[in-house]
Each structure stands twice: as C-alpha cells, then as structure tokens.
Enzyme design. Structure first.
Site, PDB file in Angstrom:
ATOM      1  N   TYR A 131       0.779  -1.233   0.000  1.00  0.00           N
ATOM      2  CA  TYR A 131       0.000   0.000   0.000  1.00  0.00           C
ATOM      3  C   TYR A 131       0.811   1.283   0.000  1.00  0.00           C
ATOM      4  O   TYR A 131       0.261   2.359  -0.230  1.00  0.00           O
ATOM      5  CB  TYR A 131      -0.981  -0.025   1.177  1.00  0.00           C
ATOM      6  N   PHE A 421     -10.719  -3.941  10.579  1.00  0.00           N
ATOM      7  CA  PHE A 421     -11.905  -3.704   9.749  1.00  0.00           C
ATOM      8  C   PHE A 421     -11.616  -4.095   8.319  1.00  0.00           C
ATOM      9  O   PHE A 421     -10.494  -4.358   7.957  1.00  0.00           O
ATOM     10  CB  PHE A 421     -12.343  -2.235   9.833  1.00  0.00           C
TER      11      PHE A 421
END
Length: 421
Positions: A131, A421
């Site tokens: 990322y 999450f």
C-alpha cells in the site's frame, strides 16, 4: 485473431445485489478461506454492507477482485474526529495478479473519497509492501502480550478489583446496549481510534456472521466503578488444555478489552489472570505503550509475542489533516509533499501553537521534502522525523528542520487503533 478469454477487458464496477454471493466467494478465496458463500453469511453481509461502497473486477462475468470502502471517523491527535474513507475486503484472484487491477480499484476509490471531502483514507494492511505505492503509510503499531499467570505475582486468593468497583458477567444484549457509549468515551480520548457502528457490535455478539468462521459465544465481563458507572468491559474465550499430570494449562484469549480509566484496565487484567485453570492470557491487539505489564507485580510475566504495523493512513487533504490535530509546541514548518497520484501534493506552511494551527499553501522555501505516505506515518505522532531522515525516507532542506519538526509532531502517548476492519 480472436482474443483469448484471459485477454478480454476487465470490467470494473459496483456490484449488484445478485452478485454478492460471487463477490463473497472471491473474498473468501483471496483470504484463503473455504471458497464458499453460505446463505447466512451473504444475508448478513447484505445487512452490514448496506451503507458501504462495494465494487469488484469481473473477467468474463466472474468476480476476480474485490474492494469495499465505507465512511469512518478517525480520532486525530487532540481528540478531533476526522472523516475517513475506510478500505477493506481487498483481494485480487491469484489468476489475475500483476494486471493493474488493484491500482485501478484503489485509484477510483481514492478519487471519489477526495471528491466527497474525506480527509484521509485508512486500512489494515495484510501485507506490508502493497500500500505504500498508493500513498499509505503505517501510522499506528499494535502489540500483543502473552501473560504467564503463575509468574505474574498476583495474589491467587484475591480476584476482585483493588478499589470499590466490581466486575460482573454480561450477556450479548447488555454488551450491545452499554458497549457503544463506552467505546465513544474511549475513542474520543485515543488518537488513532475509529468509530464502531451497530454492525460491529452485532458481529461480535452473534447477530451477524461476516467473517470466515461461525460465531462462538465468548465470555463478556463489565467493570463498574464504585458509583456504578461502566468504565470497562472485555470479551474473551478459553481453551481446554490439560497436562499429562492432570494439571490445567488453559489459555484465555482476549477478543477485545476496553477501559477508560487505569483502575478499570487494571481490574480487568487482574480478573483475567485470576480465573481458575487459566495459566496463560493472550491479550489481543493492544497499544505498544499499554499499561498492562506494569499492572502486574512482575512485569516480566508479560512477554511480547506480536509487534507490528497496524492502521495505515493515506492523507487526502493536507491542510485539513494538519489543522485537525493539536500540537504541544509552537513553531512553523514548510513541507513539500510529493504525491504521485496528484491527490494531495504541494507545498504547505504549518504554523502551529498549543492553542491551534493553520496550514496554507505557500511559495516559501521548503524545510522538509517528503512523500505523502511519510506524512501519513508522521501525522498521528508515532514516528520520528529524525528517524525517517536517517533512513532516507524524507529530505531535510534546512539544517535542523527534522529536530524542529519532531518537536511539533511527536506526541507523549502513542496512537492506537483497537480494531480490525
């Protein structure tokens, strides 16, 4: 010449309701779970994802990549809530790697988030090296301890709180009722924490099945102070292990533990270490500067078993991000922010005091030049500008600028995100 099926254009789009089972199978495949989509899991995801942005990539009608984002609030240094674009359920099928699929899905989502006015994007990275190329930087760290209960030095004859508070068992309904308010108190005071919606509580109390394994009811306990106010709660499970000599060797594994006072935190850890037959407690994901070891008479009984990056942040609006947080010192800093995606780059003057800060575009000479991912790593105050300069991950344009930036950006307590999450 006719194109082979594998060379047909990839279709990128939001999924339809009818495609949710196929999308779920793709998610499970990507995370190496059984590649099935049980009806109940799909039905529960339909409920939980109602306000999410769920998209995928399709090759000849088959879902080969998945992506989901949703609205989130992230607590900045000082306690201000910042609107965030939370990214989750990111997978690309192993048959379709290295084809630019994730780059396209990420670009579409971040562009839309910028247009909506989100200040940052967030995610939990399964792999470290993916990322950074999209402007994300690791902004918080998590630590997990294993507590050797017999070595901890606690009095085995005293399991209750040391103050006038009390610990009681609770059922799932009570946790759903009182948990959200407690978490709101916690996250408002904890930089790096995020909000929990009703689906978070439903999934962790058996009302929704969102993840790879079926729900198994845990134990819930609640700590109340002497005045009856709820100040802490925990969810945990236990295994059933015994030695050949018929001695208990059971482990209590904490799913989550929330406490808004040191007294509540101490009481809950002491309780977990006092349960009959439990010889080890695994703490779950905690802040790296958690008080836990020092709550034990012998802190060496708590051994670190995991320490790694956790919440990753992507700055989408430099001005609003730097103005949202607080600063313990006064000073001015000119940052040249490099953003290859063109979403948040530029030169900015940060003028900060303990009473507030302003951040404006400027033509003044830069003090520091850094990638937007490095700014994200610094934003919550957990990393040192000097360390990044030594690593060659940012450039000091003015002698002494890194030291001055550290005085502005570092925080006394470390940021922490309690949630996956």
């Amino acid at each position: 010449m006719t194109r082979r099926a594998s060379q047909q254009p990839i279709d990128f789009r939001a999924i339809t309701d009818a495609e949710l089972p196929d999308w779920t199978r793709a998610v499970n495949t990507g995370f190496l779970r059984p590649p099935t989509a049980p009806d109940q899991m799909v039905a529960d995801r339909r409920i939980a994802f109602a306000d999410s942005r769920v998209s995928g990539a399709f090759d000849a009608g088959r879902c080969v990549a998945t992506f989901r984002s949703f609205d989130q609030e992230l607590t900045a240094v000082g306690g201000a809530p910042v609107p965030a674009d939370a990214i989750s359920n990111v997978t690309v099928a192993p048959t379709h790697r290295r084809r630019g699929i994730l780059t396209r899905l990420m670009a579409d989502d971040l562009t839309a988030a910028k247009e909506r006015g989100d200040v940052v994007a967030t995610l939990i990275a399964a792999e470290y090296r993916i990322y950074g190329r999209y402007g994300f930087g690791p902004a918080t760290t998590m630590t997990e301890w294993s507590i050797d209960v017999p070595r901890a030095g606690l009095d085995p004859n005293r399991s209750g709180p040391q103050d006038d508070g009390r610990i009681d068992f609770a059922d799932a309904e009570e946790i759903r009722r009182i948990g959200p308010e407690l978490h709101e108190r916690l996250r408002r005071a904890q930089p790096g924490a995020i909000d929990r919606d009703e689906h978070w509580w439903a999934a962790r109390t058996g009302q929704l099945w969102l993840h790879g394994s079926a729900y198994v009811e845990p134990f819930f306990v609640v700590y109340r102070a002497a005045d009856g106010v709820v100040e802490g709660m925990a969810s945990y499970r236990a295994d059933d292990e015994w030695s050949d000599a018929k001695q208990p060797l059971n482990t209590a594994t904490v799913n989550w533990l929330s406490a808004v006072t040191p007294a509540a935190e101490r009481a809950l850890w002491h309780y977990l270490c006092s349960i009959d037959w439990i010889t080890r407690v695994k703490t779950g994901w905690r802040s790296p500067d958690d008080l836990l070891p020092l709550h034990l008479p012998d802190p060496r009984a708590a051994r670190i078993i995991t320490q790694a990056d956790w919440l990753w942040v992507r700055i989408l609006d430099v001005v609003r991000a730097l103005e949202a947080r607080t600063y313990d010192a006064s000073g001015a800093l000119v940052l040249e922010v490099v953003d290859r995606s063109g979403l948040a780059g530029g030169r900015f003057l940060l003028d900060a005091t303990p009473d507030g800060a302003s951040c404006t575009p400027t033509t003044r000479g830069a003090d520091l030049t850094l990638d937007v991912a490095e700014l994200a790593t610094l934003w919550l105050g957990d990393e040192s500008v000097g360390r990044l300069a030594a690593l060659g991950r940012l450039r000091e344009e003015r002698a002494g600028a890194a030291r001055g930036a550290d005085a502005l950006l570092r925080t006394s307590g470390r940021p922490w995100c309690p949630d996956m999450f």
